[in-house]
Design a protein around this motif. Structure first.
Motif, PDB file in Angstrom:
ATOM      1  N   THR A   1      34.432  35.572  27.140  1.00 36.29           N
ATOM      2  CA  THR A   1      35.875  35.770  27.310  1.00 36.29           C
ATOM      3  C   THR A   1      36.580  35.687  25.963  1.00 36.29           C
ATOM      4  OG1 THR A   1      35.642  34.672  29.460  1.00 36.29           O
ATOM      5  CG2 THR A   1      37.876  35.033  28.639  1.00 36.29           C
TER       6      THR A   1
ATOM      7  N   LEU B   1      40.868  30.904  37.962  1.00 35.50           N
ATOM      8  CA  LEU B   1      41.039  32.012  37.022  1.00 35.50           C
ATOM      9  C   LEU B   1      41.761  31.485  35.788  1.00 35.50           C
ATOM     10  CD1 LEU B   1      40.530  35.100  36.850  1.00 35.50           C
ATOM     11  CD2 LEU B   1      42.928  35.391  37.449  1.00 35.50           C
TER      12      LEU B   1
ATOM     13  N   ILE C   1      41.161  40.251  41.801  1.00 32.16           N
ATOM     14  CA  ILE C   1      40.363  40.903  40.764  1.00 32.16           C
ATOM     15  C   ILE C   1      39.393  41.870  41.445  1.00 32.16           C
ATOM     16  CG2 ILE C   1      38.663  40.501  38.950  1.00 32.16           C
ATOM     17  CD1 ILE C   1      41.406  39.587  38.150  1.00 32.16           C
TER      18      ILE C   1
ATOM     19  N   ALA D   1      38.072  34.797  41.641  1.00 31.55           N
ATOM     20  CA  ALA D   1      38.403  36.185  41.319  1.00 31.55           C
ATOM     21  C   ALA D   1      38.878  36.940  42.561  1.00 31.55           C
ATOM     22  CB  ALA D   1      37.182  36.873  40.711  1.00 31.55           C
TER      23      ALA D   1
ATOM     24  N   GLN E   1      43.172  32.486  32.045  1.00 32.18           N
ATOM     25  CA  GLN E   1      43.498  33.532  31.067  1.00 32.18           C
ATOM     26  C   GLN E   1      43.365  32.980  29.653  1.00 32.18           C
ATOM     27  OE1 GLN E   1      47.391  35.168  32.049  1.00 32.18           O
ATOM     28  NE2 GLN E   1      46.384  36.905  33.053  1.00 32.18           N
TER      29      GLN E   1
ATOM     30  N   THR F   1      32.658  35.890  32.915  1.00 35.38           N
ATOM     31  CA  THR F   1      32.138  34.560  32.633  1.00 35.38           C
ATOM     32  C   THR F   1      30.768  34.721  31.995  1.00 35.38           C
ATOM     33  OG1 THR F   1      31.539  32.412  33.576  1.00 35.38           O
ATOM     34  CG2 THR F   1      31.129  34.344  34.944  1.00 35.38           C
TER      35      THR F   1
ATOM     36  N   ALA G   1      37.567  40.301  35.380  1.00 28.46           N
ATOM     37  CA  ALA G   1      37.367  38.896  34.985  1.00 28.46           C
ATOM     38  C   ALA G   1      35.922  38.732  34.576  1.00 28.46           C
ATOM     39  CB  ALA G   1      37.716  37.960  36.129  1.00 28.46           C
TER      40      ALA G   1
ATOM     41  N   LEU H   1      36.786  33.042  34.024  1.00 27.64           N
ATOM     42  CA  LEU H   1      36.525  32.318  35.267  1.00 27.64           C
ATOM     43  C   LEU H   1      35.963  30.939  34.922  1.00 27.64           C
ATOM     44  CD1 LEU H   1      34.897  35.159  37.397  1.00 27.64           C
ATOM     45  CD2 LEU H   1      37.237  34.292  37.556  1.00 27.64           C
TER      46      LEU H   1
ATOM     47  N   ASN I   1      40.955  37.754  31.333  1.00 29.95           N
ATOM     48  CA  ASN I   1      40.781  36.880  32.510  1.00 29.95           C
ATOM     49  C   ASN I   1      39.389  36.241  32.473  1.00 29.95           C
ATOM     50  OD1 ASN I   1      43.316  37.643  33.580  1.00 29.95           O
ATOM     51  ND2 ASN I   1      42.398  39.488  34.468  1.00 29.95           N
TER      52      ASN I   1
ATOM     53  N   VAL J   1      34.016  41.906  38.312  1.00 28.60           N
ATOM     54  CA  VAL J   1      33.603  40.641  37.704  1.00 28.60           C
ATOM     55  C   VAL J   1      32.372  40.903  36.856  1.00 28.60           C
ATOM     56  CG1 VAL J   1      32.717  38.318  38.098  1.00 28.60           C
ATOM     57  CG2 VAL J   1      34.565  39.195  39.520  1.00 28.60           C
TER      58      VAL J   1
END
Length: 822
Positions: free
Chosen positions: A698, A625, A746, A741, A627, A719, A717, A616, A614, A749
């Protein structure tokens, strides 16, 4: 010239300069009598009448002496001159009861010895006061003075054409200096003091000198008066001629059935110009244009241009100001009442009001509100104007490609008009309005010029004090104007223009903010617009959330307002037809009225998977979000990237592969995977363009998971930008990304450690719901994201990190840096 000029002696009584007896005295006010001069005057004071009566009863001799103070009726020894003239009373008339008209003839000069009585009339002893016994004077000097006096007298007569001919001829026919001096001095208007000085002077040549000085000075005065009178006469003649011509023009206009009155029109313009109180440069320019208009034919094209120019200039608020409201508390209440959230903007405006209260002369504050569409940039500018008590004018710059739209067109062109800035000033009606420069990032440029460059002068506090529009051609002070610009994208604004503005970012609204805005502002506004009362419509909380989640996908609230309006229109139809009197809007009822949901929330699979991470992302409508899917296939080492990726994201994917090659062996990955396997990295929703560096961590996590066959936690998630050395670099848009998120349920993070200061800007509800894990190395990301119990490496587990204190939003205190496994 060799002849000697004889001076005639005065006629004096026998005995020469011996004292004569007592005689009556008349004190004359404003008159001086000379020997051999006949004088007519009126007597009104009782003591003078008594003196004349006594003189008539005696030898008809009377002593005439001038009075020093003309305004005083009281006579004493100090108020009379000493030198006078003994005269013979020739005639007395009585035209009125209390006034006598007297004719006297001067005999000889005399000097007062003693005033013996003041009652019932003035009596005095006096003695003759003849000229000095010079029978012969300097012939050349005397003749020169006589000629000079005659020349001056001739000029005086020319400047005073009412002089009697007998008087003029009497002067020209005589060569006696005594006679000429006394005759001229006694018959022309002179001050009493000047006449008395000539009377008292014993030297004939000095008398002539004194008279010459007087005549020269009087001629200069008379000449100046004549010039003034000629100018006045010429002006009167010109005005009479103009009046006559104007009357003819009026008569012609009436014959032609023309209602226009050029004279009255010009007079109106001049009066308006005078009332404005303009600087000299502006006033003279406008008056010159008004006078030009008067000389033009009324129906000519040029007259129409000048008339339009004057009308535009006179409608500008040159000295019109509105009173500013500088109460910080009232301004805060106004902003809170009109808008929900926007704390940064509100605080900046309150700071502006506070500074202006302390320093009213401060200028040059230009603010740029930057943010996605629909977040309220324009409406907040209106609230600022209302809170500060300023007039509001909006200047739309979207699509403007011509410099003349900013600076105006030359008034000589057909269809010319002032620029948008001066137009906004004119529309606002005051010199200190708030002008909104809407969509300043949408300015274009063409062969007609660059309007963004023209705005540089407008938005420069050092230059806009004398802004010159091409149409009005006069300096106009813009320093009192509060400029607020709006923009969606700062990258399209030229750097010099952006440098002149203070940028305040308005981020996209969160779900909670949209709900509050809808309840406080949008729903009441739309109900009023559709004629619905609060007793007829009831919005439940889940109904508003349904509109936000299932029928809109935006950063602002424009679409939400449209959907609310759509719901209320359908409700109004039901109420108008009488089918229902009161409607309660629930989640189910919203679906019935609006139909199938336009947007469905992203449903994440509730289990851990290999190669699915996941991520961001930030978009113009808020956070999303995203994927990332990675598939490893047998092949020859090809790398394939799909999902409509930009160049920056493609480079991030290539960097991620290099990072995995460097650290993959620690996680049980074949060092030669890049030779024996094909890697396919895909970002779903391939039709949506994607770009940016923040997907680096990611992609690395997805590659490690796919190559090591280790699952990734589905409730995490992440980033962050990745470097070749595995460092995690900061990113932007953290507030929107964490909101995405939170919206997708979620729980954890992962974010770059350098973004810890941005946590304060997150919504409190988001901070409470999420566990935030700042990291600085990719190994820390993998330690958090990969599922426990399936990790094939590294051998020594990484120390666990404590979650952030969510309720306060404070940055966490971490232990020493996490060691990188060898």
């Amino acid at each position: 010239m060799s002849e000697r000029i004889k001076i005639k002696a005065e006629v004096v009584p026998e005995g020469g300069g011996k004292e004569v007896g007592e005689m009556p005295v008349i004190a004359m006010r404003g008159l001086v009598l000379f020997p051999r001069m006949v004088l007519h005057f009126d007597v009104g004071r009782q003591i003078s009448i008594q003196a004349l009566t006594a003189a008539i009863q005696g030898e008809r001799k009377i002593f005439m002496v001038a009075q020093r103070d003309l305004s005083s009726d009281e006579v004493n020894a100090q108020s009379l001159y000493q030198v006078g003239v003994v005269a013979t009373v020739r005639q007395i008339l009585k035209p009125q009861d209390d006034v006598l008209r007297v004719v006297v003839e001067g005999e000889y000069r005399a000097k007062t010895v003693e005033i013996t009585a003041f009652e019932p009339y003035i009596k005095a002893r006096c003695k003759p006061f003849p000229l000095r016994p010079r029978k012969v004077v300097n012939t050349i000097l005397c003749e020169a003075l006589i000629r000079t006096v005659k020349d001056y007298f001739e000029e005086y007569c020319a400047l005073s054409p009412k002089m009697p001919k007998e008087f003029v001829m009497g002067v020209y026919m005589s060569d006696d200096p005594v006679y000429i001096a006394e005759y001229i001095a006694g018959n022309i208007p002179m001050d009493v003091a000047q006449k008395q000085a000539i009377l008292e002077e014993n030297n004939p040549t000095k008398r002539l000198e004194m008279l010459a000085h007087f005549l020269e000075s009087e001629n200069e005065i008379l000449s100046t008066e004549q010039q003034i009178q000629e100018r006045v006469r010429e002006q009167v003649d010109k005005n009479q001629r103009e009046y006559y011509l104007r009357e003819q023009m009026k008569a012609i206009s009436q014959e032609l059935d023309e209602d226009e009155n050029p004279e009255q029109e010009i007079e109106d313009y001049l009066q308006k110009i005078e009332k404005l109180g303009l600087p000299d440069e502006c006033r003279e320019k406008l008056e010159k244009e008004a006078k030009r208009l008067y000389k033009m034919p009324a129906n000519s094209h040029e007259a129409g241009v000048v008339r339009g120019y004057l009308d535009t200039c006179l409608e500008l608020p040159w000295n019109t100001y509105t009173k500013e409201k500088l109460d910080v508390d009232k301004a805060r209440a106004q902003l809170e009442r009109d808008h929900y959230g926007m704390q940064k903007v509100k605080e900046r405006i309150l700071e502006l009001i506070a500074v202006r209260k302390l320093a009213p002369d401060i200028k040059g504050q230009i603010i740029c509100l930057y943010g996605p569409p629909g977040v309220g940039k324009t409406s907040v500018a209106k609230s600022i104007a209302k809170a500060m008590g300023r007039n509001y004018a909006r200047l739309s710059l979207g699509g403007v490609r011509d410099e003349s739209d900013i600076r105006g067109h030359r008034k000589t062109y057909i269809g010319s008009m002032p620029g948008r800035v001066i137009g906004a000033i004119k529309l606002s009606g005051s010199k200190n309005p708030l002008i909104l420069l809407d969509e300043i990032d949408k300015l274009g440029s063409s062969y007609n010029g660059d309007p963004s460059s023209a705005l540089l002068e407008v938005l420069d506090s050092e230059q806009n004090v004398a802004f010159r529009d091409h149409f009005i051609e006069l300096p106009f002070d813009l320093s009192d104007v509060l400029f607020i610009a709006t923009a969606n994208d700062l990258s399209t604004i030229p750097a010099p223009l952006l440098d002149r503005m203070e940028v305040i970012e308005l981020s996209s609204y969160t779900r909670e903010e949209k709900y509050n805005i809808a309840k406080r502002h949008l729903i009441p506004k739309q109900m009023k617009r559709h004629g619905l009362a609060a007793s007829q419509i009831t919005f439940k909380k889940e109904a508003v959330y349904t509109l936000i989640d299932n029928y809109t996908r935006e950063a602002g609230v424009r679409s939400l307002e449209r959907e609310i309006a759509s719901v209320l229109r359908k409700c109004a139809k039901l109420i108008a037809r009488g089918e229902q009197e009161k409607i309660v809007l629930s989640q189910k009822r919203i679906g019935e009225l609006l139909g199938v949901a336009k947007f469905k929330p992203d449903e994440l699979e509730g289990f851990d998977q290999v190669g699915v991470v996941n991520g961001l992302a930030w978009t113009s409508v808020g956070g999303e979000l995203l994927q990332v899917e990675v598939s490893v296939l047998k092949g020859t080492g090809k790398l394939e990237l799909t999902g409509s990726l930009g160049d920056v994201m493609k480079e991030s994917a290539q960097t991620a592969v290099s990072v995995v090659r460097r650290i993959g062996e620690r996680y049980g990955i074949d060092p030669d995977f890049y030779k024996s396997s094909d890697i396919h990295i895909h970002f779903p929703e391939g039709a949506v363009p994607k770009d940016g560096p923040s997907a680096g961590v990611t992609i690395v996590t997805a590659l490690i998971s796919a190559l090591s066959d280790v699952k990734v936690r589905h409730d995490v998630a992440m980033t962050g930008e990745i470097t070749l050395r595995g460092r995690v670099l900061p990113i932007g848009g953290l507030r929107e990304k964490t909101m995405a998120a939170y919206r997708n349920k979620i729980t954890t993070v992962i974010l770059p450690k350098q973004n810890e200061p941005d946590i304060e800007e997150m919504e409190p509800v988001v901070r409470q719901a999420l566990t935030l894990r700042p990291v600085s190395q990719i190994e820390q990301v993998l330690q958090i994201a990969l599922c426990e119990g399936q990790k094939k490496g590294p051998r020594q587990p990484l120390p666990a990190q404590k979650p952030l204190p969510a309720a306060t939003g404070e940055a966490p205190v971490h232990s020493s840096p996490i060691p990188i496994p060898q």
